[in-house]
Write an enzyme that holds these catalytic residues in place. Structure first.
Site, mmCIF file in Angstrom:
data_model
loop_
_atom_site.group_PDB
_atom_site.id
_atom_site.type_symbol
_atom_site.label_atom_id
_atom_site.label_comp_id
_atom_site.label_asym_id
_atom_site.label_seq_id
_atom_site.Cartn_x
_atom_site.Cartn_y
_atom_site.Cartn_z
ATOM 1 C CB THR A 1 -3.560 -16.672 69.034
ATOM 2 O OG1 THR A 1 -4.393 -16.214 70.096
ATOM 3 C CG2 THR A 1 -3.103 -18.098 69.303
ATOM 4 C CG ASN B 1 11.889 -8.260 44.688
ATOM 5 O OD1 ASN B 1 12.446 -7.301 45.221
ATOM 6 N ND2 ASN B 1 10.769 -8.142 44.004
ATOM 7 C CB SER C 1 9.325 -13.730 53.930
ATOM 8 O OG SER C 1 8.153 -14.402 53.531
ATOM 9 C CB CYS D 1 3.732 -10.117 37.752
ATOM 10 S SG CYS D 1 2.388 -11.007 37.012
HETATM 11 C C1 LIG Z 1 12.248 -8.475 48.742
HETATM 12 C C2 LIG Z 1 10.890 -8.856 49.235
HETATM 13 N N1 LIG Z 1 10.364 -8.191 50.269
HETATM 14 C C3 LIG Z 1 9.148 -8.503 50.752
HETATM 15 C C4 LIG Z 1 8.382 -9.515 50.200
HETATM 16 C C5 LIG Z 1 7.045 -9.821 50.786
HETATM 17 O O1 LIG Z 1 7.084 -11.009 51.566
HETATM 18 P P1 LIG Z 1 5.751 -11.824 51.845
HETATM 19 O O2 LIG Z 1 5.351 -12.467 50.561
HETATM 20 O O3 LIG Z 1 6.140 -12.843 52.881
HETATM 21 O O4 LIG Z 1 4.743 -10.861 52.361
HETATM 22 C C6 LIG Z 1 8.894 -10.221 49.108
HETATM 23 C C7 LIG Z 1 8.085 -11.253 48.449
HETATM 24 O O5 LIG Z 1 8.097 -11.389 47.233
HETATM 25 C C8 LIG Z 1 10.175 -9.869 48.599
HETATM 26 O O6 LIG Z 1 10.710 -10.509 47.549
#
Ligand SMILES: Cc1ncc(COP(=O)(O)O)c(C=O)c1O
Length: 369
Positions: free
Chosen positions: A226, A140, A188, A312
């Site tokens: 639910t 990310n 997600s 952050c």
């Molecule tokens: C690589 C990665 N994993 C997990 C998440 C967490 O996802 P969520 O925000 O849907 O809980 C993120 C969110 O920034 C992410 O970039």
């Protein structure tokens, strides 16, 4: 030029118009998907349609899709639910994996940001009993793409399972469960134009999973509660749009242009992960000696929204474990920002970024002279 430039898509993407329409209709409906009457059945049908869409995106069986409250829960469910033995987690995983994997063995990455497969092989071979390996498909912060299929082959050779956090990769690069060889895959909705607060854990094959939430038996007993019907409906529409659009190529062009213009302005800037394959939309770069928070604020004042490269949360910038794992000196890591683009990013937003970042660079260099 637009009023503002939103270049923080890895944090969240805007809701697609079609998602808003489908969710609005779902919000206006009443009915619990577990109810047997007609309103309940209509809700069940909407949930199952979305499940089929998510399954199709990654080439899974619909009954392998477990809807969750988001990516963080999917990661927790994967690690807690399938983990009954030792756990190996790459050093660059998202905090939601790291938090779920307390006490896990860390798999190092190379300076490029790519996981060290030889180290993985040694660690997984030494793990007794066989382990669960967790390796994300794309990071990310840097966008660096990981050799998940190779890692899965190594894991399987030693009798271990592989979990892949595919959350940042979804909608940006191909994501097929079978080709990845992953046994569990997290997704997600809000990274691909769906709503925040909904995600999925996708299982390959008939993997037994210990639920974290028990109760009403929803999601085949693997996640009670639910269902978030409007959220799930929105997720379903977002995955269909993600699967059918080829926006990534133009995004890559704009990202490359941003990178070229910023590094031409600031020859001492460092781009993280540039030696590896990266997501087409992500650029992580440092402006030496200028803290990331200062850059983020200066850009915000100029109407440009980006993130600190360092993780952050609650407005606080912490040193990035990802950049540290890549061997970046702390001063480089502390001055790294993440610029991330999406399907509606326009060239004028890149112009605004280059102008504002360049102005800050010139100002700080003039002050230091
Ligand atoms: C690589 C990665 N994993 C997990 C998440 C967490 O996802 P969520 O925000 O849907 O809980 C993120 C969110 O920034 C992410 O970039």
């Amino acid at each position: 030029m637009t009023d503002a430039a939103y270049l923080d898509w890895n944090a969240t993407a805007p809701l697609r118009t079609e998602v808003i329409a489908a969710m609005s209709a779902a919000l206006a409906r009443c009915g619990n998907p577990s109810s047997v009457h007609r309103w309940g059945r209509a809700q069940r049908q909407a949930v199952e349609q979305a499940r089929a869409a998510v399954a199709a995106l990654v080439g899974a069986r619909p009954d392998g899709v477990i809807f969750t409250s988001g990516g963080s829960e999917a990661n927790h469910l994967a690690l807690h639910g399938a983990y009954h033995r030792s756990l190996l987690v790459s050093a660059i995983e998202h905090d939601s994996v790291r938090a779920a994997a307390e006490g896990a063995t860390s798999i190092p990455v190379q300076r490029s940001g790519v996981v060290a497969l030889d180290a993985l092989e040694q660690l997984v071979a030494a793990a007794r009993p066989p382990s669960l390996v967790s390796l994300m498909l794309a990071n990310n912060e840097t966008g660096v793409i990981q050799p998940v299929a190779e890692a899965a082959a190594i894991a399987h050779r030693h009798g271990a399972l592989l979990h892949c956090d595919g959350i940042q990769a979804a909608g940006k690069i191909p994501l097929a469960l079978e080709a990845l060889g992953a046994d569990l895959l997290s997704l997600s909705a809000h990274k691909i134009g769906g709503p925040q607060g909904v995600g999925a854990l996708v299982l390959r094959g008939d993997l037994a999973l210990t639920p974290m939430l028990s109760g009403g038996g929803q999601e085949r007993g693997r996640r009670a509660g639910t269902e978030n019907v409007p959220g799930i409906v929105g997720f379903g529409v977002a995955v269909q749009l993600a699967a059918n659009r080829g926006d990534s190529i133009c995004i890559a062009g704009l990202r490359d242009e941003a990178q070229a213009r910023l590094t031409a302005l600031a020859p001492d800037a460092r781009v993280f992960g540039v030696e590896a394959d990266r997501l087409p939309n992500t650029l992580c770069l440092s402006m030496p000696d200028v803290p990331a928070a200062t850059q983020v604020m200066a850009l915000d004042l100029a109407g440009v929204m980006v993130s600190a490269g360092a993780a952050c949360s609650s407005g606080k910038v912490r040193p990035s474990h990802v950049l540290a794992a890549m061997g970046a000196p702390p001063e480089d890591a502390q001055s790294a920002i993440r610029i991330s683009l999406g399907w509606s990013t326009e060239a004028s937003e890149i112009d605004r970024l280059v102008e504002a970042w360049g102005a800050l660079y010139r100002r700080t260099r003039a002050e230091a002279a």
